[in-house]
Structures are given as structure tokens and as C-alpha cells.
Design an enzyme around this catalytic site. Structure first.
Site, mmCIF file in Angstrom:
data_model
loop_
_atom_site.group_PDB
_atom_site.id
_atom_site.type_symbol
_atom_site.label_atom_id
_atom_site.label_comp_id
_atom_site.label_asym_id
_atom_site.label_seq_id
_atom_site.Cartn_x
_atom_site.Cartn_y
_atom_site.Cartn_z
ATOM 1 N N ASP A 69 -0.856 -7.164 7.225
ATOM 2 C CA ASP A 69 -1.895 -6.194 6.847
ATOM 3 C C ASP A 69 -2.980 -6.996 6.112
ATOM 4 O O ASP A 69 -2.798 -7.416 4.969
ATOM 5 C CB ASP A 69 -1.280 -5.108 5.949
ATOM 6 C CG ASP A 69 -2.300 -4.065 5.495
ATOM 7 O OD1 ASP A 69 -3.519 -4.340 5.562
ATOM 8 O OD2 ASP A 69 -1.875 -2.977 5.054
ATOM 9 N N TYR A 82 0.861 -1.185 0.000
ATOM 10 C CA TYR A 82 0.000 0.000 0.000
ATOM 11 C C TYR A 82 0.904 1.244 0.000
ATOM 12 O O TYR A 82 1.884 1.301 0.766
ATOM 13 C CB TYR A 82 -0.891 -0.043 1.247
ATOM 14 C CG TYR A 82 -1.684 1.214 1.445
ATOM 15 C CD1 TYR A 82 -2.724 1.542 0.579
ATOM 16 C CD2 TYR A 82 -1.394 2.092 2.479
ATOM 17 C CE1 TYR A 82 -3.447 2.713 0.743
ATOM 18 C CE2 TYR A 82 -2.114 3.260 2.663
ATOM 19 C CZ TYR A 82 -3.142 3.553 1.787
ATOM 20 O OH TYR A 82 -3.853 4.705 1.956
HETATM 21 C C1 PLP Z 1 -6.129 1.973 3.115
HETATM 22 C C2 PLP Z 1 -5.060 1.040 3.463
HETATM 23 C C3 PLP Z 1 -4.179 1.313 4.514
HETATM 24 C C4 PLP Z 1 -4.214 2.614 5.300
HETATM 25 O O1 PLP Z 1 -5.384 2.750 6.044
HETATM 26 P P1 PLP Z 1 -6.097 4.166 6.357
HETATM 27 O O2 PLP Z 1 -7.299 3.756 7.119
HETATM 28 O O3 PLP Z 1 -6.387 4.796 5.032
HETATM 29 O O4 PLP Z 1 -5.124 4.979 7.140
HETATM 30 C C5 PLP Z 1 -3.214 0.361 4.826
HETATM 31 N N1 PLP Z 1 -3.123 -0.800 4.125
HETATM 32 C C6 PLP Z 1 -3.951 -1.083 3.111
HETATM 33 C C7 PLP Z 1 -3.801 -2.378 2.391
HETATM 34 C C8 PLP Z 1 -4.937 -0.186 2.733
HETATM 35 O O5 PLP Z 1 -5.747 -0.474 1.713
#
Ligand code: PLP
Length: 379
Positions: A170, A98
Site C-alpha cells: 500500500d 490504515y
Molecule cells: C485512505 C487509505 C486507504 C483507503 O482508501 P479509500 O480511497 O479511502 O477507500 C487505504 N490505505 C491507506 C494508507 C489510506 O490512507
């Protein structure tokens, strides 16, 4: 308890003072103390709030974890994890992340003396080559954004454990409905709750889930000391969103499959990235660790330059051209100019993030309308 039951009930006992079945929005910053230090477990809402606590217990349950912490954004959650490290420490991570994760690693934490290795983790063994006594953490994202690479969580967890490294996954793209990294050996699961978990594109929030009590205490300390914690109204909205997570995810997967199959043979589409295809390079791993393949699909447009890609991106009527993903409405994203703008051209092109790439977050509208929209925009 099974997933759907946890989504609706976990962390949410009827309110003890009134019997309210839905968790109230405790819109308060502070709490009465009978005498200094004698309180009902809540002192100040940066650190603890009952609405947020109900949400955190629910989030933990969804990932089969003991503890959950909610943050005011996904990046706030990532930032808290990075604060576990000290100057000199090293991190191993993937080469297709990301954009915001790449940005916080290279533009913030690299300046504080933390070294990052961005590796192709399709062969997890590469982690051994880059591990030394300073390596503390492995950070992975799967499926990746936007090229939908899938890495083997269990294999990476095994090596991480052997080398005494924390493994953070993540899990935003899969959502807890499709994939539970804690069950595969992760130390921490991170979510951008903004996406599928919230599900309605009306809240920005992040979360961390973990089992280790000591780690939970260290992260809670950072969360309270640094203060990137969400308010009660947002916590309530996410609790409400989670109640339909399983229903929404089923619909995202169903629509995603139909649209992926339609796009695969479309004459305007060059490459298509969706882990449900048997010829996707990581399909077998996806099948092993995910329950279904989700509604995130990326395509490249055959022979299109940036101008032509912009023209197509601007001609959708049901898909909305916008950043973000995971809401009930279908979104169309142009990574190069939107979510991945902060990644240098050579770095992104090496993993296939080219000017003609479009990323679809397939929503839960009637799939016939979505197909019609794709047909007209691509023609
Ligand atoms: C959107 C996203 C983030 C960051 O999250 P926010 O809520 O926008 O701060 C991190 N990892 C992935 C895979 C994302 O899609």
C-alpha cells in the site's frame, strides 16, 4: 521517460476521432457493435471505458508497472486483492495499518476463513516464522498510518519471493513520486488514489499496479465480475490531478520538512513521527527506498487528555479538521476518533495511536501561514 513527463503524457494520446489533446470524458455505459461481438474493443463500461483506460495506463507508468487497474475506492482495490484468496489461506501483514484495511481483514475476510497475522515487520525475518504452506500473501504499508513506521520493502520482497508469496504494498502515503515498490520487488502496488495521486480532495478512487500478465487477467476478472470500477468523470479528474503530482509532491515535502522541524522543538509537542529525522528509528531505510520524506507528520501533545486534544484540534484556522490526506489543502486528523475508530483501544495503543495523537497532512499553502496557524493553535 522521467516521472514528470509520464505524469503529463502517459496513456494520453490525442483522441483519435477528434484530435482532442485532453482525454475526453467518455460518459457512456455501452458501445455500439457492428454485429454481435464486432466492436471497437469496448463493450460495457463496468469492464472497459476509454477515459478509465487512459488513467490506468498513466497509473501503471507512474509505478513502473506494466498494468494498472482503477477501482471506485482504495478499499475496492484492497477487496479485489483479497478475492484472489480462498478459505484457509493465510496473510502476513503489519501491526500498524490504515483502519479500513484492518477492518476489511478482521471483520470481512476473517469471516470467510482467511487468517491474518499482524506482525511487527521492523525485522522482516519474522515473516519466515509465520509462513506455512497456507500462506499466500504479504500485505505491507510504508510509511504507516499514522505513526510513520517504515519497513524495508526490498528485504520483505526477497523473503516473499523465496517463500513464493505475493507481496502487496500500500503505497498511498509515499505516492509514486517518492517510492516505487515494483522496482524493489513488490508483486502488486496498491493506492488510495483519493489521497496524493488525485491530490485535490474531490475524488474517491483506488488503484492496483502489477507486472504479471496472468495476475492482471485474474484481477481484471474480479474487477469486472464484482464491479467496483470508477466512472469516466472521476477518471478524468484524476488524470488532470496527476499532471501536477510531481509539483505538488515537491511542495508537500518542502513544507513538511519546515513544519516537522518547527514542531520537533515545540514545548507542547511530546512525540513527533516523521521519517526525515535522522533519529527516526527507520530513517536509514526511508532514505534507501524513498526519494524524500513527504508531508505526513504525526505528533502527540504533551500531557493532553482527550478533551484537551479535541480543544487543540478544533482551534486551527488554516488546517482543516477532517479525515483523509494528500490534498493541496492542509488537513488535521485525530486518528483515535476519526480514521482509526475501528481499531480496538489495546491494539492501537500498542503501536502509539493514543488519545493525544494528531496527524497532519501538510498541504501546499504558503508555509508561513501554516506555521502561524500551528503557533496559535498550540499556544
Ligand atoms: C485512505 C487509505 C486507504 C483507503 O482508501 P479509500 O480511497 O479511502 O477507500 C487505504 N490505505 C491507506 C494508507 C489510506 O490512507
Amino acid at each position: 521517460m522521467k516521472f514528470a513527463t509520464k505524469a503529463i503524457h502517459a496513456g494520453q494520446e490525442p483522441d483519435p476521432t477528434t484530435g482532442a489533446v485532453m482525454t475526453p470524458i467518455y460518459q457512456t455505459s455501452t458501445y455500439w457493435q457492428r454485429e454481435p461481438g464486432d466492436n471497437k474493443g469496448y463493450e460495457y463500461s463496468r469492464g472497459t471505458n476509454p477515459t478509465r483506460k487512459a488513467l490506468e495506463d498513466c497509473l501503471a507508468a507512474l509505478e513502473n508497472a506494466k498494468y494498472g487497474l482503477a477501482f471506485s475506492s482504495g478499499m475496492g482495490a484492497t477487496d479485489a486483492v483479497m478475492k484472489l484468496l480462498a478459505p484457509g489461506d493465510e496473510v502476513i501483514t503489519g501491526n500498524d495499518l490504515y483502519g479500513g484495511s484492518y477492518r476489511i481483514f478482521t471483520k470481512i475476510y476473517a469471516n470467510y476463513g482467511i487468517k491474518f497475522h499482524f506482525l511487527d515487520l521492523s525485522n522482516p525475518e519474522i515473516i519466515r516464522q509465520y509462513t506455512n504452506e497456507k500462506t499466500k500473501l504479504v500485505w505491507i504499508e510504508t510509511p504507516t498510518n499514522p505513526t510513520m513506521q517504515v519497513v524495508d520493502i526490498e528485504a520483505i520482497a526477497k523473503i516473499s519471493k523465496e517463500k513464493n508469496l505475493m507481496l502487496v504494498v500500500d503505497n498511498t502515503f509515499a505516492s509514486p513520486y517518492l517510492q516505487n515498490p515494483m522496482d524493489l520487488g513488490a508483486t502488486i502496488v496498491m493506492h488510495s488514489v483519493t489521497k496524493y495521486i488525485g491530490g485535490h480532495s474531490d475524488v474517491v478512487m483506488g488503484a492496483l499496479m502489477m507486472n504479471d500478465e496472468d495476475l492482471y487477467k485474474r484481477l481484471w476478472f474480479i474487477y469486472n465480475a464484482c464491479g467496483a470500477t470508477p466512472g469516466p468523470m472521476d477518471s478524468f479528474l484524476v488524470l488532470r490531478g496527476i499532471k501536477t503530482l510531481h509539483l505538488r509532491m515537491k511542495a508537500h515535502c518542502e513544507n513538511g520538512r519546515i513544519i516537522a522541524e518547527f514542531l520537533k522543538t515545540h514545548p507542547r509537542v511530546d512525540k513527533i513521527y516523521w521519517p526525515g529525522f535522522t533519529d527516526h528509528p527507520n530513517h536509514e531505510i526511508a532514505k534507501k527506498q524513498m526519494r524524500d520524506f513527504g508531508g505526513m507528520i504525526s505528533i502527540t501533545l504533551k500531557g493532553a487528555d482527550l478533551k484537551e486534544t479535541f480543544r487543540v484540534a478544533g482551534s486551527f484556522k488554516v488546517f482543516t479538521l477532517a479525515e483523509s490526506l494528500g490534498g493541496v489543502e492542509s488537513l488535521m486528523n485525530h486518528p483515535v476518533s476519526m480514521t482509526h475508530g475501528s481499531i480496538p483501544k489495546e491494539v492501537r495503543e500498542a503501536v502509539g495511536v493514543t488519545d493525544n495523537l494528531l496527524r497532519l497532512s501538510v498541504g501546499v499553502e504558503d508555509v508561513e501561514d501554516l506555521l502561524d496557524d500551528l503557533k496559535q493553535a498550540l499556544s
